[in-house]
Design an enzyme around this catalytic site. Structure first.
Site, PDB file in Angstrom:
ATOM      1  N   GLY A 107      -9.590  -5.763 -35.788  1.00 19.07           N
ATOM      2  CA  GLY A 107     -10.113  -4.935 -34.715  1.00 19.07           C
ATOM      3  C   GLY A 107     -11.475  -4.358 -35.037  1.00 19.07           C
ATOM      4  N   GLU A 110     -13.806  -6.898 -34.019  1.00 22.29           N
ATOM      5  CA  GLU A 110     -13.796  -6.964 -32.556  1.00 22.29           C
ATOM      6  C   GLU A 110     -14.630  -5.833 -31.944  1.00 22.29           C
ATOM      7  OE1 GLU A 110      -9.928  -9.077 -30.953  1.00 22.29           O
ATOM      8  OE2 GLU A 110      -9.395  -7.514 -32.410  1.00 22.29           O
ATOM      9  N   GLU A 130      -5.827 -11.528 -38.649  1.00 22.27           N
ATOM     10  CA  GLU A 130      -4.537 -11.238 -37.999  1.00 22.27           C
ATOM     11  C   GLU A 130      -3.514 -12.355 -38.168  1.00 22.27           C
ATOM     12  OE1 GLU A 130      -7.642  -9.047 -35.433  1.00 22.27           O
ATOM     13  OE2 GLU A 130      -7.538 -10.846 -36.669  1.00 22.27           O
TER      14      GLU A 130
END
Length: 194
Positions: A107, A110, A130
């Site tokens: 994340g 991201e 992930e």
């Protein structure tokens, strides 16, 4: 430095015409609900302030953002959701620059991909690991990564769980520049002003 707000999991302060949002959630700046909330609030504050011309995202300590907060796994999700925060960053009318140092994983990457510009320091390790947990990126990484580096390289990054160095990320097109030194804030301010 001006307009310092109270410290939180992410806190915002103005440096002249740049709103600096510092992600500060020790030990690795994991994306807890508090970090997501404070990050979203910082972007909203920048949008509302006519004196702010750009937004700079920087991590406190040794990392940008090392990924999700594992303390929240298995619990009911708390808003705001990370995809919503990433979409808010990407939709900002003001340029958003992310300075990556240390871990910029999952994340965290991201969030950086949602920014308009990415500067990596030599210590940065970028990746979407992930898959090692049996998951795929869930906050836009599956869309934003291929736009930057192409489908084949994006699939390799997402399905291998491997990390890229700053230089490899630059060569691949995942970041816009590699900065000198180890002071993420100083490098980010210089890059954002340029």
């Amino acid at each position: 430095m001006t307009d310092k707000s109270p410290a939180g999991a992410a806190h915002a302060r103005r440096d002249e015409d740049i709103l600096v949002i510092t992600l500060d959630h020790p030990p690795v700046n994991a994306l807890s609900a508090d970090v997501r909330r404070d990050l979203a609030a910082g972007v909203l504050a920048a949008e509302a302030d006519p004196q702010v011309r750009a937004i700079l995202l920087v991590g406190a300590g040794k990392n940008f953002i090392a990924g999700a907060d594992i303390r929240e796994f298995g619990k009911p999700p708390k808003p705001p959701a990370l995809p919503d925060v990433c979409n808010q960053i990407e939709a900002s009318a003001k340029p958003v620059v992310a300075v990556l140092h240390g871990a910029a994983l999952g994340g965290g990457l991201e969030v950086a991909l949602a920014a308009h510009y990415r500067l990596a320091l030599s210590t940065a390790k970028l990746g979407l690991p992930e898959v090692n947990l049996g998951l795929l990126p869930g906050a836009g990484g599956t869309q934003r990564t291929p736009r930057l580096i192409g489908a084949r390289a994006a699939l390799d990054l997402m399905l291998s769980g491997k990390h890229l160095s700053a230089d490899a990320a630059l060569k691949a097109g995942l970041v816009d520049a590699v900065g000198e030194g180890d002071d993420a804030l100083a490098a980010g301010l210089v890059y954002t002003r340029r």
